[in-house]
Design a protein around this motif. Structure first.
Motif, PDB file in Angstrom:
ATOM      1  N   PHE A  84      48.267  76.979  33.380  1.00 36.11           N
ATOM      2  CA  PHE A  84      48.279  77.836  34.220  1.00 36.11           C
ATOM      3  C   PHE A  84      49.372  77.468  35.453  1.00 36.11           C
ATOM      4  O   PHE A  84      48.880  78.180  36.700  1.00 36.11           O
ATOM      5  N   ILE A  85      49.873  76.636  35.313  1.00 36.50           N
ATOM      6  CA  ILE A  85      50.804  76.104  36.243  1.00 36.50           C
ATOM      7  C   ILE A  85      52.057  75.336  36.060  1.00 36.50           C
ATOM      8  O   ILE A  85      52.099  74.704  35.053  1.00 36.50           O
ATOM      9  N   GLU A  86      53.174  75.742  36.502  1.00 35.98           N
ATOM     10  CA  GLU A  86      54.271  75.009  36.277  1.00 35.98           C
ATOM     11  C   GLU A  86      54.942  74.341  37.468  1.00 35.98           C
ATOM     12  O   GLU A  86      54.843  74.725  38.619  1.00 35.98           O
ATOM     13  N   SER A  87      55.043  73.257  37.232  1.00 36.81           N
ATOM     14  CA  SER A  87      55.615  72.346  38.273  1.00 36.81           C
ATOM     15  C   SER A  87      56.639  71.540  38.172  1.00 36.81           C
ATOM     16  O   SER A  87      57.207  71.159  37.216  1.00 36.81           O
ATOM     17  N   HIS A  88      57.202  71.259  39.396  1.00 34.61           N
ATOM     18  CA  HIS A  88      58.441  70.426  39.441  1.00 34.61           C
ATOM     19  C   HIS A  88      58.192  69.440  40.556  1.00 34.61           C
ATOM     20  O   HIS A  88      58.556  69.882  41.778  1.00 34.61           O
ATOM     21  N   GLN A  89      57.880  68.270  40.414  1.00 38.30           N
ATOM     22  CA  GLN A  89      57.487  67.233  41.209  1.00 38.30           C
ATOM     23  C   GLN A  89      58.332  66.069  41.171  1.00 38.30           C
ATOM     24  O   GLN A  89      58.198  65.426  40.220  1.00 38.30           O
ATOM     25  N   ARG A  90      59.099  65.804  42.238  1.00 43.77           N
ATOM     26  CA  ARG A  90      59.974  64.592  41.990  1.00 43.77           C
ATOM     27  C   ARG A  90      59.536  63.785  43.294  1.00 43.77           C
ATOM     28  O   ARG A  90      58.973  64.343  44.372  1.00 43.77           O
ATOM     29  N   VAL A  91      59.557  62.519  43.321  1.00 43.52           N
ATOM     30  CA  VAL A  91      59.196  61.723  44.522  1.00 43.52           C
ATOM     31  C   VAL A  91      60.625  60.601  44.682  1.00 43.52           C
ATOM     32  O   VAL A  91      61.307  60.285  43.865  1.00 43.52           O
ATOM     33  N   CYS A  92      60.309  60.125  45.781  1.00 42.80           N
ATOM     34  CA  CYS A  92      61.449  59.317  46.332  1.00 42.80           C
ATOM     35  C   CYS A  92      61.199  57.888  45.518  1.00 42.80           C
ATOM     36  O   CYS A  92      60.125  57.369  45.932  1.00 42.80           O
ATOM     37  N   THR A  93      61.974  57.318  44.700  1.00 40.61           N
ATOM     38  CA  THR A  93      61.530  56.232  43.881  1.00 40.61           C
ATOM     39  C   THR A  93      62.804  55.218  43.761  1.00 40.61           C
ATOM     40  O   THR A  93      63.893  55.629  43.962  1.00 40.61           O
ATOM     41  N   TYR A  94      62.284  54.054  43.188  1.00 35.50           N
ATOM     42  CA  TYR A  94      63.337  52.971  43.059  1.00 35.50           C
ATOM     43  C   TYR A  94      64.448  53.415  41.922  1.00 35.50           C
ATOM     44  O   TYR A  94      63.856  53.609  40.697  1.00 35.50           O
ATOM     45  N   ASP A 124      66.445  57.126  44.307  1.00 36.83           N
ATOM     46  CA  ASP A 124      66.763  58.454  44.174  1.00 36.83           C
ATOM     47  C   ASP A 124      65.497  59.630  43.953  1.00 36.83           C
ATOM     48  O   ASP A 124      64.549  58.801  43.758  1.00 36.83           O
ATOM     49  N   CYS A 125      65.482  60.408  44.106  1.00 36.84           N
ATOM     50  CA  CYS A 125      64.249  61.583  43.769  1.00 36.84           C
ATOM     51  C   CYS A 125      64.128  61.623  42.383  1.00 36.84           C
ATOM     52  O   CYS A 125      65.264  62.092  41.541  1.00 36.84           O
ATOM     53  N   GLY A 126      63.246  61.207  41.700  1.00 30.99           N
ATOM     54  CA  GLY A 126      63.043  61.400  40.259  1.00 30.99           C
ATOM     55  C   GLY A 126      61.621  61.575  39.856  1.00 30.99           C
ATOM     56  O   GLY A 126      60.795  61.614  40.794  1.00 30.99           O
ATOM     57  N   VAL A 127      61.152  61.508  38.645  1.00 26.24           N
ATOM     58  CA  VAL A 127      59.879  61.568  37.986  1.00 26.24           C
ATOM     59  C   VAL A 127      59.330  60.349  38.347  1.00 26.24           C
ATOM     60  O   VAL A 127      59.823  59.065  38.504  1.00 26.24           O
TER      61      VAL A 127
END
Length: 139
Positions: A84-94, A124-127
């Motif tokens: 019931f949700i579609e998400s695109h979540q990226r974090v600032c990571t190494y 970079d922004c990534g998973v």
């Protein structure tokens, strides 16, 4: 008002106003603009970070290193099918790191004083990968 010394010139109010405005634009406005840009910054960057390195049996040591910092674009939208949700979540990571090792002070004789930590070289922004980053995996 004190008399002017010979050779000194009095600035007209218009000239004084222009000089003040020029100084403000060159110095003051730049500082304010930098703060605004940082508040609006979307992305990921390497930034200096200080933390206290600790290990049982040793004294702590303040270490300054480079770490990843920033905000990455994230969105969620409801959908009719489970979950019931579609998400695109990226974090600032190494993206790229190197390891550095220091010796902690005042360690007990039976404790290895070595302390190894990562230094960010590129971010970079990534998973979110739990192997390199603290991630929230459930709500």
């Amino acid at each position: 008002m004190a008399p002017l010394k010979s050779g000194a010139q009095r600035l007209s109010p218009v000239t004084l106003c222009c000089v003040t405005l020029a100084v403000w634009l060159c110095c003051g406005a730049h500082t304010e603009a930098s703060v605004l840009n940082l508040k609006r910054f979307i992305g990921c960057a390497v930034r200096e970070f200080t933390f206290l390195a600790r290990k049982p049996g040793c004294s702590g040591l303040h270490i300054t290193t480079d770490a990843c910092w920033g905000r990455c674009e994230t969105w969620e939208k409801p959908v009719l099918d489970p979950p019931f949700i579609e998400s695109h979540q990226r974090v600032c990571t190494y993206n790229e790191t190197r390891l550095e090792t220091v010796l902690l002070p005042n360690c007990s004789a039976d404790v290895d004083p070595s302390y190894t930590y990562p230094v960010a070289l590129r971010c970079d922004c990534g998973v979110c990968l739990t192997s390199t980053t603290e991630c929230i995996t459930s709500v």
